[in-house]
Design a protein around this motif. Structure first.
Motif, PDB file in Angstrom:
ATOM      1  N   THR A  15      19.158 -17.764 -10.008  1.00 32.51           N
ATOM      2  CA  THR A  15      19.110 -19.226  -9.969  1.00 32.51           C
ATOM      3  C   THR A  15      19.816 -19.828  -8.755  1.00 32.51           C
ATOM      4  OG1 THR A  15      21.091 -19.324 -11.376  1.00 32.51           O
ATOM      5  CG2 THR A  15      18.954 -19.396 -12.484  1.00 32.51           C
ATOM      6  N   ASN A  16      20.307 -18.986  -7.863  1.00 29.97           N
ATOM      7  CA  ASN A  16      21.049 -19.544  -6.712  1.00 29.97           C
ATOM      8  C   ASN A  16      20.277 -19.454  -5.410  1.00 29.97           C
ATOM      9  OD1 ASN A  16      21.193 -16.906  -5.876  1.00 29.97           O
ATOM     10  ND2 ASN A  16      23.430 -16.752  -5.907  1.00 29.97           N
ATOM     11  N   GLY A  17      18.967 -19.298  -5.526  1.00 23.95           N
ATOM     12  CA  GLY A  17      18.146 -19.239  -4.317  1.00 23.95           C
ATOM     13  C   GLY A  17      17.876 -17.834  -3.840  1.00 23.95           C
ATOM     14  N   SER A  18      18.301 -16.847  -4.606  1.00 21.90           N
ATOM     15  CA  SER A  18      18.120 -15.454  -4.182  1.00 21.90           C
ATOM     16  C   SER A  18      16.882 -14.808  -4.788  1.00 21.90           C
ATOM     17  CB  SER A  18      19.354 -14.627  -4.588  1.00 21.90           C
ATOM     18  OG  SER A  18      20.514 -15.135  -3.969  1.00 21.90           O
ATOM     19  N   ALA A  19      16.145 -15.550  -5.614  1.00 22.62           N
ATOM     20  CA  ALA A  19      15.035 -14.941  -6.352  1.00 22.62           C
ATOM     21  C   ALA A  19      13.694 -15.172  -5.667  1.00 22.62           C
ATOM     22  CB  ALA A  19      14.994 -15.498  -7.767  1.00 22.62           C
ATOM     23  N   GLN A  20      12.777 -14.261  -5.896  1.00 22.22           N
ATOM     24  CA  GLN A  20      11.388 -14.422  -5.490  1.00 22.22           C
ATOM     25  C   GLN A  20      10.519 -14.113  -6.705  1.00 22.22           C
ATOM     26  OE1 GLN A  20      10.042 -12.690  -1.728  1.00 22.22           O
ATOM     27  NE2 GLN A  20      12.172 -12.238  -1.223  1.00 22.22           N
ATOM     28  N   HIS A  21       9.527 -14.974  -6.944  1.00 21.66           N
ATOM     29  CA  HIS A  21       8.592 -14.776  -8.039  1.00 21.66           C
ATOM     30  C   HIS A  21       7.190 -14.771  -7.427  1.00 21.66           C
ATOM     31  CE1 HIS A  21      11.987 -15.668 -10.645  1.00 21.66           C
ATOM     32  NE2 HIS A  21      12.179 -16.772  -9.939  1.00 21.66           N
ATOM     33  N   LEU A  22       6.643 -13.614  -7.262  1.00 24.47           N
ATOM     34  CA  LEU A  22       5.351 -13.480  -6.589  1.00 24.47           C
ATOM     35  C   LEU A  22       4.254 -13.334  -7.633  1.00 24.47           C
ATOM     36  CD1 LEU A  22       3.629 -12.913  -4.060  1.00 24.47           C
ATOM     37  CD2 LEU A  22       4.202 -10.507  -4.358  1.00 24.47           C
ATOM     38  N   ASN A  23       3.272 -14.202  -7.555  1.00 27.00           N
ATOM     39  CA  ASN A  23       2.121 -14.097  -8.457  1.00 27.00           C
ATOM     40  C   ASN A  23       0.848 -14.018  -7.631  1.00 27.00           C
ATOM     41  OD1 ASN A  23      -0.022 -16.365  -9.953  1.00 27.00           O
ATOM     42  ND2 ASN A  23       0.413 -14.404 -10.916  1.00 27.00           N
ATOM     43  N   PHE A  24      -0.022 -13.139  -7.993  1.00 21.24           N
ATOM     44  CA  PHE A  24      -1.336 -13.135  -7.366  1.00 21.24           C
ATOM     45  C   PHE A  24      -2.377 -12.561  -8.311  1.00 21.24           C
ATOM     46  CE2 PHE A  24      -2.005  -8.697  -6.337  1.00 21.24           C
ATOM     47  CZ  PHE A  24      -0.717  -8.183  -6.345  1.00 21.24           C
ATOM     48  N   TYR A  25      -3.614 -12.795  -7.938  1.00 20.32           N
ATOM     49  CA  TYR A  25      -4.757 -12.379  -8.744  1.00 20.32           C
ATOM     50  C   TYR A  25      -5.592 -11.409  -7.925  1.00 20.32           C
ATOM     51  CZ  TYR A  25      -9.192 -12.845 -11.282  1.00 20.32           C
ATOM     52  OH  TYR A  25     -10.343 -12.612 -11.973  1.00 20.32           O
ATOM     53  N   VAL A  26      -6.002 -10.318  -8.554  1.00 20.34           N
ATOM     54  CA  VAL A  26      -6.889  -9.343  -7.925  1.00 20.34           C
ATOM     55  C   VAL A  26      -8.262  -9.493  -8.575  1.00 20.34           C
ATOM     56  CG1 VAL A  26      -7.315  -6.905  -7.468  1.00 20.34           C
ATOM     57  CG2 VAL A  26      -4.963  -7.754  -7.640  1.00 20.34           C
ATOM     58  N   ASP A  27      -9.280  -9.783  -7.768  1.00 21.40           N
ATOM     59  CA  ASP A  27     -10.640  -9.867  -8.288  1.00 21.40           C
ATOM     60  C   ASP A  27     -11.283  -8.488  -8.183  1.00 21.40           C
ATOM     61  OD1 ASP A  27     -12.845 -11.000  -9.428  1.00 21.40           O
ATOM     62  OD2 ASP A  27     -13.453 -12.149  -7.663  1.00 21.40           O
ATOM     63  N   ASN A  28     -12.284  -8.243  -9.029  1.00 16.67           N
ATOM     64  CA  ASN A  28     -12.899  -6.911  -9.007  1.00 16.67           C
ATOM     65  C   ASN A  28     -14.051  -6.849  -8.014  1.00 16.67           C
ATOM     66  OD1 ASN A  28     -14.622  -8.526 -10.432  1.00 16.67           O
ATOM     67  ND2 ASN A  28     -14.685  -7.249 -12.266  1.00 16.67           N
ATOM     68  N   ARG A  29     -13.786  -7.375  -6.833  1.00 15.02           N
ATOM     69  CA  ARG A  29     -14.796  -7.391  -5.785  1.00 15.02           C
ATOM     70  C   ARG A  29     -14.146  -7.067  -4.446  1.00 15.02           C
ATOM     71  NH1 ARG A  29     -19.397  -9.939  -7.364  1.00 15.02           N
ATOM     72  NH2 ARG A  29     -19.988 -10.731  -5.331  1.00 15.02           N
ATOM     73  N   ILE A  30     -14.955  -6.493  -3.563  1.00 16.38           N
ATOM     74  CA  ILE A  30     -14.522  -6.218  -2.198  1.00 16.38           C
ATOM     75  C   ILE A  30     -15.410  -7.052  -1.307  1.00 16.38           C
ATOM     76  CG2 ILE A  30     -14.275  -4.451  -0.428  1.00 16.38           C
ATOM     77  CD1 ILE A  30     -14.032  -2.426  -2.782  1.00 16.38           C
ATOM     78  N   GLY A  31     -14.857  -8.156  -0.774  1.00 21.45           N
ATOM     79  CA  GLY A  31     -15.707  -9.113  -0.093  1.00 21.45           C
ATOM     80  C   GLY A  31     -16.703  -9.664  -1.087  1.00 21.45           C
ATOM     81  N   SER A  32     -17.977  -9.509  -0.812  1.00 22.18           N
ATOM     82  CA  SER A  32     -18.994 -10.031  -1.728  1.00 22.18           C
ATOM     83  C   SER A  32     -19.567  -8.945  -2.630  1.00 22.18           C
ATOM     84  CB  SER A  32     -20.122 -10.683  -0.923  1.00 22.18           C
ATOM     85  OG  SER A  32     -20.694  -9.745  -0.042  1.00 22.18           O
ATOM     86  N   ALA A  33     -19.065  -7.723  -2.518  1.00 23.01           N
ATOM     87  CA  ALA A  33     -19.627  -6.614  -3.296  1.00 23.01           C
ATOM     88  C   ALA A  33     -18.793  -6.342  -4.541  1.00 23.01           C
ATOM     89  CB  ALA A  33     -19.691  -5.359  -2.438  1.00 23.01           C
TER      90      ALA A  33
END
Lengths: 276, 279
Positions: A15-33
């Motif tokens: 809580t003192n500015g030392s934290a990182q909360h990384l969120n991301f989404y992985v789609d089941n596609r490679i480019g358009s495939a």
């Protein structure tokens, strides 16, 4: 660089500015495939579309490169400030299908190797993080479909003590180990516990199609299991194992998927870290 | 305003000065699309929301937000604990819930054109996480696009203010364009967030007009509500132990996404509680 002293320190760091909360989404596609998985086999998610850092490209041909967090395909996060260390405290994920994901540091990768060669093909790559090699693994990763004939392959590598060794053979080529994004993990020589570099790979025979494959040196960090479609995985690295992992500066963080269904996964992934 | 100094202050916050609030989300008979994300925007019991066409920002003063969060505070707000339960429409329905801050949304996108749509865009300027770092963009179904199998992209401004970035193609199919379903847009190489969305383009036109929108949200937390049985109380979680003491911005519009495991239609609900500490 410091250690987390106690629970109070842990709460304060969050809580003192030392934290990182990384969120991301992985789609089941490679480019358009659309991507496809095979039950019981490993699939690299390196090239899958994402909302953080996006999909990785094909690595350079051997001797390859040492990817970092700045390499397209890596999760994007901030290194700890000078003199501090980043500590992974927890991960969370939801996936659209069952399987196990492995969070790893992608230390080295290359491509440009042929599926028709039956002689030693030079790799010539070594690691620049976790250079002692302990815990590093050798992965064969396919970028263009290779042949239908199953054969075996070994790698010549430098182990954790700097000694040249040869892996045990893995079956490679043929259905389930020839497809794009397939990863095959190579078992090390008896007694070895890590890898500093890979010198070459040698197949016993041609698979029938040159395709394009490469070698990745990876350091698995932790993993999570998705029991069924749409279920979540929650890992607490304080009371669970492995305990609070140190993330090396510039680590190229990525996910490997061990599929329990043929449908490629869509994953909503979060990690929590603090620096001290 | 500041940090929680130690574990004692953390537990004090939960026991005495913590801001606890109940929330409840219920539903009638809505078709569940397995493995996609259903939002609770229309489903909170605190008030009835409606989809907007014009672009607007969201904040906790709207009476249908999931949990009351002060619009302004001279302290920082931290998510300290959470618990949720899920009752599925049939035995064995499983799934997971994620908690989000719904920042900005719009509607009026239609499903039967294959040219860029800019009506009701750009999205309203963010009032929280204003540079867009870590902000995710979603397609949200308002009225089904009907039978469909194509892809769509958005044109957006990224976390660094670079305009005209184009997302990766998102599959738009019948299942994920149903009303109240949401789907993530994957971003251009290297991008880590979305500041605003300026355009929406389908690769091929569908046969139904329908109605959809773009929603910008920031992830707060994940909660497994994987029961495997009809009703089961789920584990209580203190966020301190997985690094998950995440800041809740003043005025946050907290909402849930539910990822179901089956396509069953029937009565189901999610209920739970959040514990927020002021420090």
């Amino acid at each position: 660089m410091g250690t987390i002293t106690d629970l109070s320190d842990l709460v304060n760091l969050q809580t003192n500015g030392s934290a990182q909360h990384l969120n991301f989404y992985v789609d089941n596609r490679i480019g358009s495939a659309a991507a496809v998985c095979i039950i019981g086999q490993y699939s690299s998610l390196w090239k899958y579309n994402k909302t953080n850092g996006a999909n990785g490209g094909d690595p350079p041909v051997a001797p390859g490169e040492n990817p970092t967090k700045a390499t397209i395909g890596s999760m994007r996060y901030n290194n700890a400030a000078s003199g501090k260390q980043l500590w992974l405290l927890g991960i969370e994920a939801i996936a659209s299908g069952p399987g196990t994901f492995i969070l790893y540091d992608r230390l080295y990768h290359c491509r440009g190797l042929s599926g028709t060669s039956a002689v030693a093909q030079s790799v010539g790559g070594s690691v620049t993080r976790n250079t002692g090699g302990l815990g590093n693994e050798i992965w064969l990763e396919i970028y263009t479909l290779i042949g239908t004939t199953a054969t075996t392959l070994t790698a010549s590598y430098t182990n954790q003590d700097g000694v040249t060794k040869t892996t045990l053979p893995i079956v490679w080529g043929g259905t389930n180990t020839r497809e794009v994004d397939r990863v095959v993990r190579l078992p090390l020589a008896n007694g070895d516990t890590g890898v500093q570099g890979v010198i070459s790979v040698t197949a016993v025979a041609t698979t029938g199609t040159a395709g394009d494959f490469g070698i990745t040196i990876a350091r698995p960090l932790t993993r999570g299991y998705i029991e069924a479609a749409a279920c979540a995985c929650f890992r607490d690295l304080l009371s669970g194992v492995p305990a609070m992992l140190s993330i090396t500066d510039d680590a190229c963080l990525a996910l490997l998927w061990h599929a329990a269904a043929v449908t490629a996964p869509r994953i909503d992934f979060t990690f929590h870290a603090v620096e001290k | 305003m500041g940090a929680i100094l130690n574990f004692g202050k953390y537990t004090d916050g939960l026991n005495s000065t913590g801001r606890h609030a109940q929330f409840m989300f219920m539903n009638g008979n809505i078709g569940l699309s397995p493995n996609f994300f259903i939002n609770t925007y229309l489903r909170m019991t605190l008030g009835l929301a409606v989809y907007q066409s014009s672009p607007v920002t969201m904040n906790s003063s709207l009476n249908h937000a999931a949990i009351p969060v002060p619009a302004t505070s001279d302290k920082q707000l931290w998510l300290a604990e959470m618990e949720m339960t899920f009752n599925g429409p049939t035995a064995g329905t499983r799934g997971a819930v994620t908690l989000w801050d719904r920042l900005s949304h719009m509607g009026g996108l239609i499903g039967n054109v294959a040219t860029e749509q800019t009506q009701n865009l750009p999205t309203a300027a963010l009032t929280r996480y204003t540079n867009g770092e870590g902000v995710q963009a979603f397609f949200e179904g308002h009225t089904t696009f009907g039978t469909l199998s194509t892809t769509a992209t958005i044109r957006y401004t990224n976390q660094d203010g670079v305009a005209n970035q184009v997302s990766k193609p998102l599959v738009l199919a019948t299942a994920n364009t149903l009303a109240e379903n949401m789907a993530f847009f994957c971003l251009a190489d290297g991008d880590t967030g979305v500041r605003s969305v300026e355009g929406f383009t389908m690769a091929a036109a569908g046969t139904s007009v329908g109605n959809g929108g773009i929603v910008l949200m920031k992830k707060i937390a994940t909660m497994p509500v994987d029961t495997g049985s009809y009703v089961e109380r789920q584990p209580y979680r203190q966020t301190a132990f997985n690094g998950g003491i995440v800041e809740i911005m003043p005025g946050a519009y907290l909402t849930l996404l539910y990822s179901p495991s089956t396509a069953t239609t029937g009565n189901w609900n999610i209920s739970g509680r959040l514990g927020i500490i002021e420090a």
